[in-house]
Design a protein around this motif. Structure first.
Motif, short mmCIF file in Angstrom:
data_model
loop_
_atom_site.label_atom_id
_atom_site.label_comp_id
_atom_site.label_asym_id
_atom_site.label_seq_id
_atom_site.Cartn_x
_atom_site.Cartn_y
_atom_site.Cartn_z
N VAL A 190 0.83 -1.20 0.00
CA VAL A 190 0.00 0.00 0.00
C VAL A 190 0.87 1.26 0.00
N LEU A 191 2.08 1.16 0.55
CA LEU A 191 2.97 2.32 0.59
C LEU A 191 3.35 2.80 -0.80
N THR A 192 3.23 1.92 -1.80
CA THR A 192 3.59 2.30 -3.17
C THR A 192 2.41 2.92 -3.93
N ILE A 193 1.26 3.05 -3.26
CA ILE A 193 0.05 3.59 -3.91
C ILE A 193 -0.20 5.00 -3.40
N LYS A 194 -0.25 5.95 -4.32
CA LYS A 194 -0.48 7.33 -3.92
C LYS A 194 -1.96 7.54 -3.56
N PRO A 195 -2.23 8.42 -2.60
CA PRO A 195 -3.63 8.76 -2.30
C PRO A 195 -4.32 9.33 -3.53
N LEU A 196 -5.60 9.02 -3.66
CA LEU A 196 -6.38 9.53 -4.79
C LEU A 196 -7.05 10.84 -4.41
N GLY A 197 -7.27 11.65 -5.40
CA GLY A 197 -8.01 12.89 -5.20
C GLY A 197 -8.95 13.10 -6.36
N LYS A 198 -9.74 14.13 -6.34
CA LYS A 198 -10.70 14.39 -7.41
C LYS A 198 -10.01 14.53 -8.76
N VAL A 199 -8.82 15.14 -8.76
CA VAL A 199 -8.13 15.38 -10.02
C VAL A 199 -7.49 14.10 -10.55
N SER A 200 -7.05 13.23 -9.65
CA SER A 200 -6.27 12.07 -10.07
C SER A 200 -7.11 10.81 -10.29
N THR A 201 -8.43 10.90 -10.17
CA THR A 201 -9.24 9.71 -10.39
C THR A 201 -9.15 9.26 -11.85
N ARG A 202 -9.30 7.99 -12.07
CA ARG A 202 -9.08 7.40 -13.38
C ARG A 202 -10.20 7.77 -14.34
N LYS A 203 -9.84 8.07 -15.60
CA LYS A 203 -10.81 8.46 -16.62
C LYS A 203 -10.78 7.52 -17.84
N ARG A 204 -10.19 6.38 -17.70
CA ARG A 204 -9.94 5.48 -18.82
C ARG A 204 -11.22 4.85 -19.34
N TYR A 205 -11.40 4.91 -20.67
CA TYR A 205 -12.41 4.11 -21.34
C TYR A 205 -11.78 3.55 -22.60
N TYR A 206 -12.43 2.56 -23.24
CA TYR A 206 -11.78 1.82 -24.31
C TYR A 206 -12.25 2.27 -25.69
N THR A 207 -11.29 2.30 -26.61
CA THR A 207 -11.58 2.63 -28.01
C THR A 207 -12.30 1.45 -28.66
N PRO A 208 -12.91 1.66 -29.83
CA PRO A 208 -13.56 0.53 -30.51
C PRO A 208 -12.60 -0.63 -30.76
N GLU A 209 -11.37 -0.33 -31.16
CA GLU A 209 -10.41 -1.41 -31.41
C GLU A 209 -10.07 -2.17 -30.13
N GLU A 210 -9.94 -1.45 -29.04
CA GLU A 210 -9.67 -2.11 -27.76
C GLU A 210 -10.86 -2.95 -27.31
N ILE A 211 -12.07 -2.45 -27.55
CA ILE A 211 -13.27 -3.21 -27.18
C ILE A 211 -13.30 -4.54 -27.91
#
Length: 403
Positions: A190-211
């Protein structure tokens, strides 16, 4: 011993024999059905020159098709020089691996007395309500950074609670440091995981090719993982709620998630689009004998539990190196938003209070269920997904959509 082409009706209708009887399957050599005087029925594989038996499972918890699949895989292992029964005995005699729940139990017993009462109460509530339900069954020796990151991101994004996410991270870090000092862990990941904040939350979604690549990887999975993963992308619901779906939750094309299973603590209706109905037909062949759609492959009449190993296989097979289960929900939401789905309707589909605008006032006065609007949006998304999977939608002709 009698030989017979085993069938489901034959096995179901077998009467109690006067003595234990074994029926050898003529389809898969070595597979047998053992029936005792009490009527207990179990599949096993006979192998080797000394008449070894490997018990596969009890009927009907394990179906005939599943037993044949397992027997074929076991025969490959045997051909490679392995002894599945000897390995089973050896594993049975191994000390049981300590889990996150085991660590939490020792942590509460030994460390809680050193804390102030208010801190103790806060730790206990968050451990019991969040950490154990999500991570409790994972062995300490196999838990990964990704397991923890996905939990923290889910809290920060789905619950719109980055503060709670960071608090959970802090408690996990304390638990893992305690575990290192007790010799239960080698290091505190857990020490290697940075705290999350509103700015750093993940925004990843997949492209058609990745889907397409991810869907192809789904197809390589066995049930219930194959159908479960598909359902997550098709409907965009939370994985924990999807895993616990029972057949009696599905009525007349509508999936009703009871309030006690939802994070929003309210009954949630999901009109099932056409691709979801196709998945239900597929998974029915696997889980017809269970209360749950996505039944555990190892526990009797329980939902499938830990998904991270299967998610890892999808990550490797799809070559989408940052694949995460929660991104399937975000991908569905992103494409629906890109098709101009009303923000309130999208929030209702996702059962996300913040996105739906369900503050205290609207929660009291807005009792409309939005069923038709949700059905329309999910159908549009399924139509788009179907075109993506048929290669008719590419990143180059897809309107840029924000997450």
């Amino acid at each position: 011993m009698p030989k017979k082409k085993l069938t489901h009706p034959f096995i179901t209708n077998l009467d109690k024999p006067k003595k234990r009887t074994e029926y050898y399957d003529t389809v898969v050599n070595g597979l047998l059905l053992r029936v005792t005087k009490t009527g207990h029925k179990a599949f096993a594989l006979a192998y080797g020159t000394k008449g070894k038996r490997y018990t596969i499972g009890t009927f009907p918890s394990v179906g005939l098709a599943e037993a044949r699949d397992v027997a074929k895989k076991l025969k490959i292992e045997i051909a490679l020089g392995n002894d599945p029964q000897a390995e089973k005995v050896a594993n049975r005699n191994k000390p049981k691996a300590k889990t996150v729940a085991d660590l939490a139990k020792v942590f509460e017993k030994k460390h809680f007395p050193t804390l102030r009462q208010s801190t103790r109460d806060d730790y206990k509530r968050r451990i019991n309500n969040t950490i154990i339900p999500k991570l409790g069954k994972i062995p300490l020796e196999t838990i990964t950074r990704l397991d923890i990151i996905e939990l923290l991101e889910e809290i920060a994004e789905d619950n719109n609670a980055p503060v709670n996410s960071n608090r959970i991270r802090s408690i996990l870090s304390s638990m893992f440091s305690f575990g290192v000092n007790r010799g239960m862990l080698d290091h505190n990941i857990v020490l290697t995981i940075k705290p999350l904040g509103k700015v750093s939350t993940r925004k990843r979604y997949y492209t058609p090719e990745e889907i397409v690549s991810i869907w192809d990887a789904f197809e390589l999975e066995e049930e219930p993982y194959r159908s479960l993963f598909k359902m997550l992308l098709i409907c965009g619901q939370r994985s924990g709620e999807t895993r616990q779906t029972r057949w009696d939750h599905i009525q007349k094309g509508v999936w009703t998630i009871p309030a006690e299973l939802t994070k929003a603590n309210r009954t949630h209706e999901v009109p099932l689009p056409f691709m979801a109905l196709e998945v239900l037909r597929d998974v029915k062949n696997y889980s017809w004998d269970s209360d749950y759609l996505f039944k555990s492959p190892v526990l009797d009449n329980e939902p499938v539990d830990w998904l991270q190993k299967a998610a890892g296989r999808v990550r490797r097979a799809s070559k989408v190196e940052d694949f995460r289960l929660h991104d399937l929900r975000r991908t569905a939401a992103t494409y629906m938003a890109g098709m101009r789905t009303d923000r309130t309707v999208l929030g209702k589909i996702l059962n996300h209070k913040g996105l739906a605008g369900d503050d205290q006032v609207t929660a009291i006065y807005d009792r409309y269920n939005y069923r038709e609007e949700k059905k329309t949006a999910l159908t549009k998304w399924n139509t788009k997904l179907d075109k993506i999977l048929r290669g008719e939608v590419k990143s180059t002709n897809l309107l840029k959509m924000s997450s």
